[in-house]
Design a protein around this motif. Sequence first.
Motif, PDB file in Angstrom:
ATOM      1  N   THR A 132      26.146 -45.103  24.505  1.00 56.98           N
ATOM      2  CA  THR A 132      25.426 -46.251  23.959  1.00 56.98           C
ATOM      3  C   THR A 132      26.380 -47.097  23.127  1.00 56.98           C
ATOM      4  O   THR A 132      27.080 -46.568  22.254  1.00 56.98           O
ATOM      5  N   LEU A 133      26.406 -48.395  23.406  1.00 64.59           N
ATOM      6  CA  LEU A 133      27.243 -49.326  22.658  1.00 64.59           C
ATOM      7  C   LEU A 133      26.468 -49.825  21.448  1.00 64.59           C
ATOM      8  O   LEU A 133      25.410 -50.443  21.586  1.00 64.59           O
ATOM      9  N   ARG A 134      26.986 -49.550  20.258  1.00 66.35           N
ATOM     10  CA  ARG A 134      26.333 -49.996  19.026  1.00 66.35           C
ATOM     11  C   ARG A 134      26.954 -51.329  18.632  1.00 66.35           C
ATOM     12  O   ARG A 134      27.907 -51.392  17.851  1.00 66.35           O
ATOM     13  N   ALA A 135      26.428 -52.419  19.196  1.00 71.10           N
ATOM     14  CA  ALA A 135      27.021 -53.743  19.021  1.00 71.10           C
ATOM     15  C   ALA A 135      26.841 -54.278  17.611  1.00 71.10           C
ATOM     16  O   ALA A 135      27.699 -54.990  17.087  1.00 71.10           O
ATOM     17  N   VAL A 136      25.695 -53.995  16.993  1.00 71.10           N
ATOM     18  CA  VAL A 136      25.422 -54.405  15.610  1.00 71.10           C
ATOM     19  C   VAL A 136      24.915 -53.173  14.873  1.00 71.10           C
ATOM     20  O   VAL A 136      24.038 -52.455  15.374  1.00 71.10           O
ATOM     21  N   ARG A 137      25.456 -52.928  13.662  1.00 77.87           N
ATOM     22  CA  ARG A 137      25.167 -51.666  12.958  1.00 77.87           C
ATOM     23  C   ARG A 137      24.688 -51.934  11.531  1.00 77.87           C
ATOM     24  O   ARG A 137      25.479 -52.118  10.623  1.00 77.87           O
ATOM     25  N   GLY A 138      23.379 -52.015  11.363  1.00 78.94           N
ATOM     26  CA  GLY A 138      22.795 -52.092  10.034  1.00 78.94           C
ATOM     27  C   GLY A 138      23.208 -53.300   9.225  1.00 78.94           C
ATOM     28  O   GLY A 138      23.560 -53.183   8.041  1.00 78.94           O
ATOM     29  N   LEU A 153      54.554 -63.488  10.289  1.00 79.78           N
ATOM     30  CA  LEU A 153      53.117 -63.367  10.133  1.00 79.78           C
ATOM     31  C   LEU A 153      52.712 -61.902  10.054  1.00 79.78           C
ATOM     32  O   LEU A 153      53.360 -61.029  10.644  1.00 79.78           O
ATOM     33  N   GLY A 154      51.631 -61.649   9.336  1.00 72.46           N
ATOM     34  CA  GLY A 154      51.045 -60.320   9.372  1.00 72.46           C
ATOM     35  C   GLY A 154      50.406 -60.088  10.728  1.00 72.46           C
ATOM     36  O   GLY A 154      50.132 -61.022  11.481  1.00 72.46           O
ATOM     37  N   SER A 155      50.175 -58.847  11.072  1.00 72.72           N
ATOM     38  CA  SER A 155      49.514 -58.542  12.341  1.00 72.72           C
ATOM     39  C   SER A 155      48.717 -57.262  12.174  1.00 72.72           C
ATOM     40  O   SER A 155      49.158 -56.326  11.514  1.00 72.72           O
ATOM     41  N   ILE A 156      47.521 -57.256  12.754  1.00 75.28           N
ATOM     42  CA  ILE A 156      46.655 -56.083  12.686  1.00 75.28           C
ATOM     43  C   ILE A 156      46.847 -55.304  13.979  1.00 75.28           C
ATOM     44  O   ILE A 156      46.525 -55.810  15.058  1.00 75.28           O
ATOM     45  N   PRO A 157      47.390 -54.093  13.916  1.00 80.08           N
ATOM     46  CA  PRO A 157      47.633 -53.338  15.156  1.00 80.08           C
ATOM     47  C   PRO A 157      46.319 -52.954  15.821  1.00 80.08           C
ATOM     48  O   PRO A 157      45.272 -52.824  15.180  1.00 80.08           O
ATOM     49  N   GLY A 158      46.377 -52.768  17.155  1.00 79.90           N
ATOM     50  CA  GLY A 158      45.201 -52.323  17.881  1.00 79.90           C
ATOM     51  C   GLY A 158      44.167 -53.421  18.077  1.00 79.90           C
ATOM     52  O   GLY A 158      44.425 -54.601  17.853  1.00 79.90           O
ATOM     53  N   VAL A 159      42.980 -53.014  18.508  1.00 82.09           N
ATOM     54  CA  VAL A 159      41.882 -53.941  18.780  1.00 82.09           C
ATOM     55  C   VAL A 159      40.607 -53.409  18.144  1.00 82.09           C
ATOM     56  O   VAL A 159      40.544 -52.259  17.701  1.00 82.09           O
ATOM     57  N   VAL A 160      39.575 -54.261  18.111  1.00 77.95           N
ATOM     58  CA  VAL A 160      38.269 -53.824  17.604  1.00 77.95           C
ATOM     59  C   VAL A 160      37.746 -52.704  18.498  1.00 77.95           C
ATOM     60  O   VAL A 160      37.721 -52.848  19.724  1.00 77.95           O
ATOM     61  N   PRO A 161      37.345 -51.555  17.936  1.00 76.28           N
ATOM     62  CA  PRO A 161      36.875 -50.446  18.775  1.00 76.28           C
ATOM     63  C   PRO A 161      35.596 -50.803  19.516  1.00 76.28           C
ATOM     64  O   PRO A 161      34.843 -51.689  19.117  1.00 76.28           O
ATOM     65  N   SER A 162      35.353 -50.088  20.612  1.00 73.18           N
ATOM     66  CA  SER A 162      34.195 -50.394  21.459  1.00 73.18           C
ATOM     67  C   SER A 162      32.869 -49.974  20.838  1.00 73.18           C
ATOM     68  O   SER A 162      31.803 -50.394  21.277  1.00 73.18           O
ATOM     69  N   MET A 163      32.903 -49.116  19.811  1.00 76.25           N
ATOM     70  CA  MET A 163      31.707 -48.689  19.082  1.00 76.25           C
ATOM     71  C   MET A 163      30.697 -47.991  19.981  1.00 76.25           C
ATOM     72  O   MET A 163      29.496 -48.224  19.918  1.00 76.25           O
ATOM     73  N   THR A 164      31.188 -47.127  20.866  1.00 69.47           N
ATOM     74  CA  THR A 164      30.303 -46.290  21.675  1.00 69.47           C
ATOM     75  C   THR A 164      30.263 -44.890  21.072  1.00 69.47           C
ATOM     76  O   THR A 164      31.247 -44.400  20.525  1.00 69.47           O
ATOM     77  N   GLY A 165      29.127 -44.252  21.173  1.00 69.35           N
ATOM     78  CA  GLY A 165      28.980 -42.912  20.635  1.00 69.35           C
ATOM     79  C   GLY A 165      28.860 -42.913  19.117  1.00 69.35           C
ATOM     80  O   GLY A 165      28.637 -43.935  18.474  1.00 69.35           O
ATOM     81  N   ASP A 166      29.000 -41.735  18.539  1.00 70.98           N
ATOM     82  CA  ASP A 166      28.882 -41.579  17.094  1.00 70.98           C
ATOM     83  C   ASP A 166      30.147 -42.082  16.397  1.00 70.98           C
ATOM     84  O   ASP A 166      31.260 -41.946  16.912  1.00 70.98           O
ATOM     85  N   ILE A 167      29.975 -42.659  15.218  1.00 73.24           N
ATOM     86  CA  ILE A 167      31.078 -43.202  14.437  1.00 73.24           C
ATOM     87  C   ILE A 167      31.247 -42.327  13.200  1.00 73.24           C
ATOM     88  O   ILE A 167      30.304 -42.088  12.451  1.00 73.24           O
ATOM     89  N   ARG A 168      32.475 -41.896  12.977  1.00 73.22           N
ATOM     90  CA  ARG A 168      32.750 -41.046  11.827  1.00 73.22           C
ATOM     91  C   ARG A 168      33.730 -41.767  10.913  1.00 73.22           C
ATOM     92  O   ARG A 168      34.764 -42.247  11.361  1.00 73.22           O
TER      93      ARG A 168
END
Length: 694
Positions: free
Chosen positions: A22-28, A272-287
């Motif tokens: 399940t993709l949790r697109a918006v969380r609370g 310039l600063g840079s943020i490594p990686g990408v926004v996670p897909s937010m599937t499953g449980d988030i810890r």
Amino acid sequence: MSTESLLEIRDLSVAIPTETSTLRAVRGVDLELRRGETLGIVGESGSGKSMTALALMNLLPPAARRSAACVNFAGTDLSTVSEKELAGQVRGRKIGMIFQEPMTSLNPVYSIGRQLTEAMTLHGEVSAAQARRRAIQLLEKVGLPDPASRLKQYPHELSGGQRQRVMIAMALMNEPELLIADEPTTALDVTIQAQILHLLRGLQTELGMSMILITHDLGVVSRAADRIAVMYAGDIVETGTTAQVLNDPRHPYTRGLLECVPGYREASAHRLGSIPGVVPSMTGDIRGCAFAARCPRAAEECFIDSPPTRPLGPARTYVCHDPEETRSRSLLEGHDREQTPVNKPAKESVLKVAGVSRTFSVRRGMFGKRKSLRALDNISLEIRKGEVLALVGESGCGKSTLTRTILGLETPDSGTVTLAGRPVGALPPRQRARMIQPVFQDPYSSLNPRKTIGNIIGRPLQVNQLGAKAEQRTRVRRMMELVGLPARVFNSFPDQLSGGQRQRVAIARALILDPEIVICDEPTSALDVSVQAQILNLLLDLRDELDLTYLFVTHDLSVVAHLADRVAVMYLGEIVECGDRDTVLTHPKHPYTRALLDSALSIAPELDVPEPRLTGDFPNPMNRPAGCPFHPRCPLADAQCRSRAPEVEWAADGTLVKCWRAGDAAGAFSQLSAGQTPENWPDPPKINKEESAP
């Protein structure tokens, strides 16, 4: 500013089932919007900004599940309202929405008039004649000339800025209490962007609307929003007034986004600063914290426990463990904080464009008469070894035609293009391709979706039969390492990569043949600010390491200030100003250059959206004005400008400029900054943030 709440959201969540999870697109999400207020929602692609806005009106995919403690809008809880009531009483009536891409949002087979009037007649409360009068009134209000005739036109007959104005008019047909603008200025020229934002601010004041502005452009939100909500991985991680969030960011993600913006710090040449990686897909449980894997300040507890919400005052919060021992770390940790090494351009010229003109014969309709369209008019440019020449100008000015001519894809009517001393047209296609390569705007459409990444990057080697297969494979892997692509994506396909990774693939493919010049055509305009920073850093690193030469086509002046050595400004097929970057950007001599600079939106929360100083739309190249092509929009134009085309002049500082009034421009614009307006430049109404609330 009114203190009465119009919208209150509590614990809004959106879950979308997939085949495996399940993709949790918006969380609370918790949000509040007051009447007359503009709330800016910022974040990277995939952070849940648009999904939150769509969830307000329940415009979600069929499988999506929405839950909320309340979605209170003007005293009504929208989470309990039926679909019939939402469609009849809320959508388009009390809540209007401007979508990101007007060409795909407008129906191409319906006229503008039908689409506008349908927004009112659908509810059955007004007649067709009343709706038509309202449509004409709004088209006039949003600045479209001859609004009655526009009702018969179709979307493809309008420019991008005009289509966006139609979308705004459509959203306002029923005078909504809330307007949601989802990336309303993305991919628009800086002049059109300023006009659209100024228009929205004026209409908001006049109609007493509240507005939610969704964007990834921090310059836009700093000028147009009263408050900001920073969103990451479906959650709000920081909120506050615009000045609080941008001047004193508390969450490391907010700080990271700001460090990625060119020109945010004082010295434009800093890495310039840079943020490594990408926004996670937010599937499953988030810890733990969703940002922990990308955060330079993450401690052990960030990966285990959910971060707490820390209040800093009224409507000012951030969500973070905020470990004190790592609080000073920057996203530039491990990188050079000093100026990016800049090679002094050598004296030898790599590319020369001399007196190039190009005219096309265009016919409107099957039986229409042919007309001449002069795309390029006596263009002369020179690019020296190791430098970055930025080419700027509005859409339709001829930038793409010029780059195609340089690439040898268009044959000029007159003039010459020489590459390393040889005419481009005389070079065999394969040799020309080895000397000059393009990197296109959209990294997805420029890559073959059916080929693997290894095949895409190595294809130029195969076409030119350079080396055996094993040698080609080794060279491709070396190039992937050079541009920062992990070895594991060698056998992946483009749709399995992020936007930034796809653009790295395009850069690797362009560099695999060791070209003399790389033409970058808006290579970062479709990317998030965090990915843009990575690509700009990469381009500068590759230039220094491989001694590359770039022709960089862009409309983002902050990128120009960060990257370029010299700047060429183009208008209606002509180079109107060209010179050293610092000279052109700090002491512009042509009124058009100054207008572009005045329209650019830097991060300055204390300032409002700049008032548009260019009157009218970009002229039709098939109906070029007599005399100076810029005179119909110029604040300094006189009789000479209207009758005679200006000649090329060289200023004492080495800047090329085509303007009869170049010597008077500095004095005239200094008067403008003091509040004096030239006689033929109408002074638009001034709108301040403090006065925008009803």
